[in-house]
Enzyme design. Sequence first.
Site, PDB file in Angstrom:
ATOM      1  N   LYS A  54       0.844  -1.206   0.000  1.00 38.45           N
ATOM      2  CA  LYS A  54       0.000   0.000   0.000  1.00 38.45           C
ATOM      3  C   LYS A  54       0.878   1.254   0.000  1.00 38.45           C
ATOM      4  O   LYS A  54       0.628   2.202  -0.743  1.00 38.45           O
ATOM      5  CB  LYS A  54      -0.925   0.004   1.221  1.00 38.45           C
ATOM      6  N   GLN A  98      -4.230  -1.123   9.735  1.00 40.80           N
ATOM      7  CA  GLN A  98      -4.132  -2.503   9.237  1.00 40.80           C
ATOM      8  C   GLN A  98      -4.631  -3.475  10.307  1.00 40.80           C
ATOM      9  O   GLN A  98      -4.178  -3.438  11.444  1.00 40.80           O
ATOM     10  CB  GLN A  98      -2.667  -2.806   8.862  1.00 40.80           C
ATOM     11  N   ASP A 121     -11.276   2.742   3.991  1.00 40.39           N
ATOM     12  CA  ASP A 121     -11.627   1.322   3.895  1.00 40.39           C
ATOM     13  C   ASP A 121     -13.144   1.123   3.832  1.00 40.39           C
ATOM     14  O   ASP A 121     -13.621   0.060   3.429  1.00 40.39           O
ATOM     15  CB  ASP A 121     -11.108   0.563   5.136  1.00 40.39           C
TER      16      ASP A 121
END
Length: 298
Positions: A54, A98, A121
């Site tokens: 990412k 994460q 997200d």
Amino acid sequence: MSAQIIDGRAVSKTILDEIRSDVATMRDKTGTVPGLVTILVGENPASVSYVTLKVRTALDLGFNEVQENVDPGISEADLLALVERYNRDESIHGILVQLPLPDHIDEKKVIYAIDPDKDVDGFHPVNVGRLMIGGDEVLFPPCTPAGIQELIVRSGVEIEGAEVVVVGRSNIVGKPIANMLLQKGPGANATVTVVHTRTRDLASHCRRADILIVAAGVPGLVKPEWIKPGACVIDVGVNRVGEKVSRKTGKKIAILRGDVDFDAAKEIAGSITPVPGGVGPMTIAMLMKNTLASCRRS
Ligand code: NAP
């Protein structure tokens, strides 16, 4: 006849190229670039490799990427304070924590602490609600389902009026993709059925599908005879079924299989995603797209 193979790597590359060019234009016109913070707690190898990818992608696109690698012993209060710091930081448009987090930290609390307007997200309940309402309410379509929808649209498969069957009802794939495809609007307007472990006759539902989306996490679950001839098959499953030595690096790498028996299914389907190289590469592209959109809105 063999199916059209839907190449997620190629589509993802096209989307990332579009984003890179938009970021360059934005920087030249306004002096602003999208800001993304990635918060990694601890050193779980899978998490480290996702975050590394990412970060590398964000930097390559010209984003302002801030990496917060945090000690696994961090207290929940300190992690919440870190999230709050980036909620207030105007140069940051996307906050990514994460998962999974260590056991002493309540994941839900951390996700709920992210400003919904920076939740790239799309996991915050406010964004889940917005997704359910649909249309202009949606700020951050969750990345994997958004990638699935984009793949279907870009491969020219008609979604409007189609019978869609989704295998799996998880919060990160099954439920959101079902919800997105039944909305009123472009790239949607489908008739959607969701099936799961308590479904009585899985095969008969799958056989009706013009578009079959499989996200169960069971290698080879969907048999070729369950597929309607000419159907579009999207295999979301990523299952490690063994290891092999990479010819490029000489290192051991995982052998991955999807939830669909690909070799047999491609002789029946009209189009199909491979594993790896189908849905997988799309998730990160959609994350970057969400961050750019957030920056534009700000
Ligand atoms: P999950 O949370 O484990 O959910 C799996 C769903 O499939 C559940 O709803 C389960 O039903 C259903 N299911 C499992 N076995 C079944 C069976 N034999 N028959 C019918 N339904 C069955 O999984 P997930 O997070 O959605 O992920 C699914 C797969 O997609 C995994 O392989 C994962 O690695 C992969 N994935 C890939 C990406 C990507 O490529 N970027 C992203 C996310 C996930 P119940 O609800 O009844 O238990």
